[in-house]
Motif scaffolding. Structure first.
Motif, PDB file in Angstrom:
ATOM      1  N   VAL A  19      28.010  58.185 -19.907  1.00 46.80           N
ATOM      2  CA  VAL A  19      27.162  57.411 -19.009  1.00 46.80           C
ATOM      3  C   VAL A  19      25.729  57.816 -19.311  1.00 46.80           C
ATOM      4  CG1 VAL A  19      26.552  56.948 -16.609  1.00 46.80           C
ATOM      5  CG2 VAL A  19      28.941  57.406 -17.217  1.00 46.80           C
ATOM      6  N   ILE A  20      24.879  56.827 -19.568  1.00 49.11           N
ATOM      7  CA  ILE A  20      23.477  57.153 -19.751  1.00 49.11           C
ATOM      8  C   ILE A  20      22.704  56.570 -18.574  1.00 49.11           C
ATOM      9  CG2 ILE A  20      23.594  57.353 -22.252  1.00 49.11           C
ATOM     10  CD1 ILE A  20      22.282  54.634 -22.481  1.00 49.11           C
ATOM     11  N   ILE A  21      21.668  57.270 -18.202  1.00 50.91           N
ATOM     12  CA  ILE A  21      20.827  56.824 -17.104  1.00 50.91           C
ATOM     13  C   ILE A  21      19.410  56.694 -17.653  1.00 50.91           C
ATOM     14  CG2 ILE A  21      20.534  59.183 -16.246  1.00 50.91           C
ATOM     15  CD1 ILE A  21      20.377  57.938 -13.397  1.00 50.91           C
ATOM     16  N   SER A  61      28.503  54.320 -25.177  1.00 49.82           N
ATOM     17  CA  SER A  61      28.550  54.601 -23.748  1.00 49.82           C
ATOM     18  C   SER A  61      29.455  53.611 -23.046  1.00 49.82           C
ATOM     19  CB  SER A  61      27.147  54.501 -23.137  1.00 49.82           C
ATOM     20  OG  SER A  61      26.309  55.448 -23.711  1.00 49.82           O
ATOM     21  N   VAL A  62      30.169  54.119 -22.052  1.00 44.91           N
ATOM     22  CA  VAL A  62      30.998  53.268 -21.225  1.00 44.91           C
ATOM     23  C   VAL A  62      30.127  52.567 -20.184  1.00 44.91           C
ATOM     24  CG1 VAL A  62      32.922  53.247 -19.601  1.00 44.91           C
ATOM     25  CG2 VAL A  62      33.010  54.729 -21.595  1.00 44.91           C
ATOM     26  N   PHE A  63      29.104  53.273 -19.700  1.00 44.54           N
ATOM     27  CA  PHE A  63      28.204  52.714 -18.696  1.00 44.54           C
ATOM     28  C   PHE A  63      26.763  53.076 -18.990  1.00 44.54           C
ATOM     29  CE2 PHE A  63      32.153  52.923 -16.312  1.00 44.54           C
ATOM     30  CZ  PHE A  63      32.185  51.646 -15.781  1.00 44.54           C
ATOM     31  N   VAL A  64      25.906  52.148 -18.637  1.00 46.35           N
ATOM     32  CA  VAL A  64      24.474  52.382 -18.632  1.00 46.35           C
ATOM     33  C   VAL A  64      24.020  52.198 -17.192  1.00 46.35           C
ATOM     34  CG1 VAL A  64      22.219  51.587 -19.426  1.00 46.35           C
ATOM     35  CG2 VAL A  64      24.181  51.527 -20.991  1.00 46.35           C
ATOM     36  N   ILE A  65      23.334  53.193 -16.667  1.00 49.61           N
ATOM     37  CA  ILE A  65      22.732  53.082 -15.344  1.00 49.61           C
ATOM     38  C   ILE A  65      21.237  52.911 -15.552  1.00 49.61           C
ATOM     39  CG2 ILE A  65      22.257  54.202 -13.140  1.00 49.61           C
ATOM     40  CD1 ILE A  65      24.833  55.838 -13.540  1.00 49.61           C
ATOM     41  N   VAL A  66      20.711  51.803 -15.051  1.00 49.49           N
ATOM     42  CA  VAL A  66      19.277  51.547 -15.123  1.00 49.49           C
ATOM     43  C   VAL A  66      18.722  51.710 -13.715  1.00 49.49           C
ATOM     44  CG1 VAL A  66      17.474  49.869 -15.656  1.00 49.49           C
ATOM     45  CG2 VAL A  66      19.565  49.935 -17.044  1.00 49.49           C
ATOM     46  N   VAL A  67      17.752  52.608 -13.575  1.00 49.13           N
ATOM     47  CA  VAL A  67      17.121  52.835 -12.283  1.00 49.13           C
ATOM     48  C   VAL A  67      15.802  52.057 -12.271  1.00 49.13           C
ATOM     49  CG1 VAL A  67      16.257  54.530 -10.643  1.00 49.13           C
ATOM     50  CG2 VAL A  67      18.173  55.123 -12.164  1.00 49.13           C
ATOM     51  N   VAL A  68      15.674  51.174 -11.289  1.00 53.83           N
ATOM     52  CA  VAL A  68      14.481  50.340 -11.157  1.00 53.83           C
ATOM     53  C   VAL A  68      13.717  50.778  -9.914  1.00 53.83           C
ATOM     54  CG1 VAL A  68      13.634  47.978 -10.790  1.00 53.83           C
ATOM     55  CG2 VAL A  68      15.630  48.373 -12.258  1.00 53.83           C
ATOM     56  N   ASP A  69      12.431  50.992 -10.067  1.00 51.73           N
ATOM     57  CA  ASP A  69      11.555  51.270  -8.931  1.00 51.73           C
ATOM     58  C   ASP A  69      11.238  49.927  -8.279  1.00 51.73           C
ATOM     59  OD1 ASP A  69       9.410  51.706  -7.209  1.00 51.73           O
ATOM     60  OD2 ASP A  69       8.375  53.078  -8.569  1.00 51.73           O
ATOM     61  N   SER A  70      11.820  49.682  -7.125  1.00 47.35           N
ATOM     62  CA  SER A  70      11.669  48.393  -6.442  1.00 47.35           C
ATOM     63  C   SER A  70      10.253  48.140  -5.940  1.00 47.35           C
ATOM     64  CB  SER A  70      12.641  48.314  -5.258  1.00 47.35           C
ATOM     65  OG  SER A  70      13.970  48.443  -5.713  1.00 47.35           O
TER      66      SER A  70
END
Length: 156
Positions: A19-21, A61-70
């Motif tokens: 998992v990458i973030i 990667s099985v998952f990519v987590i993208v963190v967005v500053d809303s």
């Protein structure tokens, strides 16, 4: 909440999943990993890997987590550009995509619907994706995002 995180991460620990973030600076990646209790792992993996063309995104990667500053309306276009570069990468063509719309506790932030529309998520057909409202400071919404990831693992 900590008990639920522990249960979810124990499920991940029985098998190896990558998992990458990722996210722009100040999006909340570090705070999310503090909430999950995985800051040491993040510290090793994130050094110098802020863009989608980094060696980190080249791992299968099985998952990519993208963190967005809303709250960051000015740089949402940068997030969109990098997201689509990453999704086009060969090593990530089967990866699931979890988007954490962080900082939902801040007045006048972009809603999940606004972020989804701006990022054109409905056009993402080759990846299973989910967008989740969250507040990294309190942990609100993080469990729901991780539960979505777990449900995708069961399908595979």
């Amino acid at each position: 909440m900590g008990i639920l995180f522990t249960r979810i991460w124990r499920l991940f620990n029985h098998q190896e999943h990558k998992v990458i973030i990722v996210g722009l600076d100040n999006a909340g990646k570090t705070t999310i990993l503090y909430q999950l209790g995985y800051l040491d792992t993040y510290s090793v993996l994130s050094e110098g890997h802020e863009d989608a063309g980094s060696p980190m995104s080249r791992w299968y990667s099985v998952f990519v987590i993208v963190v967005v500053d809303s709250t960051d309306r000015e740089r949402i276009s940068v997030t969109k550009e990098e997201l689509y570069k990453m999704l086009a990468h060969e090593d990530l063509k089967k990866a699931g995509l979890l988007i954490f719309a962080n900082k939902q506790d801040v007045k006048d932030c972009m809603t999940v619907a606004e972020i989804s529309q701006f990022l054109k998520l409905t056009s993402v057909k080759d990846h299973q994706w989910h967008i989740q409202a969250c507040c990294a400071l309190t942990g609100e919404g993080l469990c729901q995002g991780l539960e979505w990831m777990m449900s995708r693992l069961k399908i595979r």
